[in-house]
Design a protein around this motif. Structure first.
Motif, PDB file in Angstrom:
ATOM      1  N   LEU A  47       0.826  -1.207   0.000  1.00  0.00           N
ATOM      2  CA  LEU A  47       0.000   0.000   0.000  1.00  0.00           C
ATOM      3  C   LEU A  47       0.861   1.258   0.000  1.00  0.00           C
ATOM      4  N   MET A  48       1.913   1.283   0.798  1.00  0.00           N
ATOM      5  CA  MET A  48       2.789   2.458   0.851  1.00  0.00           C
ATOM      6  C   MET A  48       3.470   2.689  -0.505  1.00  0.00           C
ATOM      7  N   SER A  49       3.847   1.616  -1.165  1.00  0.00           N
ATOM      8  CA  SER A  49       4.432   1.736  -2.493  1.00  0.00           C
ATOM      9  C   SER A  49       3.420   2.332  -3.470  1.00  0.00           C
ATOM     10  N   SER A  50       2.186   1.888  -3.391  1.00  0.00           N
ATOM     11  CA  SER A  50       1.133   2.418  -4.259  1.00  0.00           C
ATOM     12  C   SER A  50       0.859   3.885  -3.957  1.00  0.00           C
ATOM     13  N   VAL A  51       0.862   4.237  -2.695  1.00  0.00           N
ATOM     14  CA  VAL A  51       0.628   5.639  -2.307  1.00  0.00           C
ATOM     15  C   VAL A  51       1.732   6.532  -2.864  1.00  0.00           C
ATOM     16  N   ASP A  52       2.985   6.100  -2.740  1.00  0.00           N
ATOM     17  CA  ASP A  52       4.102   6.890  -3.273  1.00  0.00           C
ATOM     18  C   ASP A  52       3.983   7.056  -4.790  1.00  0.00           C
ATOM     19  N   ALA A  53       3.668   5.968  -5.479  1.00  0.00           N
ATOM     20  CA  ALA A  53       3.530   6.034  -6.931  1.00  0.00           C
ATOM     21  C   ALA A  53       2.368   6.930  -7.322  1.00  0.00           C
ATOM     22  N   PHE A  54       1.267   6.863  -6.581  1.00  0.00           N
ATOM     23  CA  PHE A  54       0.112   7.681  -6.924  1.00  0.00           C
ATOM     24  C   PHE A  54       0.385   9.161  -6.678  1.00  0.00           C
ATOM     25  N   GLN A  55       1.185   9.477  -5.681  1.00  0.00           N
ATOM     26  CA  GLN A  55       1.565  10.879  -5.461  1.00  0.00           C
ATOM     27  C   GLN A  55       2.342  11.411  -6.667  1.00  0.00           C
ATOM     28  N   ARG A  56       3.207  10.572  -7.240  1.00  0.00           N
ATOM     29  CA  ARG A  56       3.921  10.994  -8.450  1.00  0.00           C
ATOM     30  C   ARG A  56       2.934  11.193  -9.609  1.00  0.00           C
ATOM     31  N   LEU A  57       1.929  10.317  -9.691  1.00  0.00           N
ATOM     32  CA  LEU A  57       0.901  10.477 -10.728  1.00  0.00           C
ATOM     33  C   LEU A  57       0.154  11.793 -10.555  1.00  0.00           C
ATOM     34  N   MET A  58      -0.157  12.125  -9.326  1.00  0.00           N
ATOM     35  CA  MET A  58      -0.867  13.384  -9.061  1.00  0.00           C
ATOM     36  C   MET A  58       0.001  14.587  -9.452  1.00  0.00           C
ATOM     37  N   ASN A  59       1.294  14.507  -9.196  1.00  0.00           N
ATOM     38  CA  ASN A  59       2.187  15.596  -9.608  1.00  0.00           C
ATOM     39  C   ASN A  59       2.203  15.737 -11.128  1.00  0.00           C
ATOM     40  N   ASP A  60       2.263  14.596 -11.835  1.00  0.00           N
ATOM     41  CA  ASP A  60       2.248  14.640 -13.297  1.00  0.00           C
ATOM     42  C   ASP A  60       0.909  15.149 -13.815  1.00  0.00           C
ATOM     43  N   ALA A  61      -0.186  14.772 -13.160  1.00  0.00           N
ATOM     44  CA  ALA A  61      -1.502  15.272 -13.568  1.00  0.00           C
ATOM     45  C   ALA A  61      -1.589  16.773 -13.365  1.00  0.00           C
ATOM     46  N   GLY A 121       7.187  -4.431 -12.601  1.00  0.00           N
ATOM     47  CA  GLY A 121       6.396  -5.519 -12.034  1.00  0.00           C
ATOM     48  C   GLY A 121       4.904  -5.288 -12.158  1.00  0.00           C
ATOM     49  N   ILE A 122       4.207  -5.609 -11.095  1.00  0.00           N
ATOM     50  CA  ILE A 122       2.746  -5.555 -11.090  1.00  0.00           C
ATOM     51  C   ILE A 122       2.281  -4.096 -11.041  1.00  0.00           C
ATOM     52  N   PRO A 123       1.294  -3.734 -11.869  1.00  0.00           N
ATOM     53  CA  PRO A 123       0.781  -2.363 -11.821  1.00  0.00           C
ATOM     54  C   PRO A 123       0.193  -2.058 -10.436  1.00  0.00           C
ATOM     55  N   CYS A 124       0.574  -0.913  -9.899  1.00  0.00           N
ATOM     56  CA  CYS A 124       0.109  -0.575  -8.557  1.00  0.00           C
ATOM     57  C   CYS A 124      -1.059   0.390  -8.577  1.00  0.00           C
ATOM     58  N   CYS A 125      -1.148   1.203  -9.608  1.00  0.00           N
ATOM     59  CA  CYS A 125      -2.178   2.231  -9.635  1.00  0.00           C
ATOM     60  C   CYS A 125      -2.185   2.878 -11.016  1.00  0.00           C
ATOM     61  N   ASP A 126      -3.224   3.634 -11.272  1.00  0.00           N
ATOM     62  CA  ASP A 126      -3.278   4.457 -12.467  1.00  0.00           C
ATOM     63  C   ASP A 126      -4.205   5.629 -12.198  1.00  0.00           C
ATOM     64  N   LEU A 127      -4.120   6.623 -13.037  1.00  0.00           N
ATOM     65  CA  LEU A 127      -4.931   7.823 -12.883  1.00  0.00           C
ATOM     66  C   LEU A 127      -5.493   8.191 -14.243  1.00  0.00           C
TER      67      LEU A 127
END
Length: 135
Positions: A47-61, A121-127
């Motif tokens: 979950l923490m890995s997904s949260v970190d990745a999603f924060q990067r997605l939010m920055n890119d968005a 590896g396995i997809p953790c999240c998407d936006l």
């Protein structure tokens, strides 16, 4: 010819016999069993890995939205999309400097951006973002 009543099977219902007749859900023993049932150990690493990745997605968005707020860039993107030039649309979006992979699709009335964190590896999240740009 007369057949006995049990000759023809009755229609099947998945709800026959439900709820089970011998389970008393209000009995204290049931709730003790439910409370003490073994659950797997909680591990927040994924979950923490997904949260970190999603924060990067939010920055890119956010970066993507800031670039699209420029009328000149928005006009270039819409013109390329109107002519069906997917390569030009992809070139314009990739020039924004997003760290994540951004896939763009469009219709005459909207544009959709799907942002993927490029994680191994396995997809953790998407936006996904859908923005209306026409009637």
């Amino acid at each position: 010819m007369n057949y006995p009543p049990s000759y023809f099977p009755q229609p099947y219902s998945p709800y026959d016999g439900y709820p089970p007749p011998n389970v008393n859900y209000s009995h204290p023993a049931y709730w003790i069993w439910e409370r003490e049932r073994a659950y797997p150990h909680v591990d927040t690493k994924i979950l923490m890995s997904s949260v970190d990745a999603f924060q990067r997605l939010m920055n890119d968005a956010s970066l993507l939205l800031k670039k699209l707020a420029d009328p000149q860039i928005a006009s270039q993107l819409m013109t390329a999309a109107q002519t069906g030039n997917q390569k030009e649309v992809d070139r314009i979006v990739s020039s924004f400097g997003c760290e994540s992979a951004v896939a763009t699709s469009f219709t005459p009335s909207s544009v959709k951006f799907s942002i993927d964190p490029l994680a191994q590896g396995i997809p953790c999240c998407d936006l996904s973002m859908s923005l209306k740009w026409g009637e």
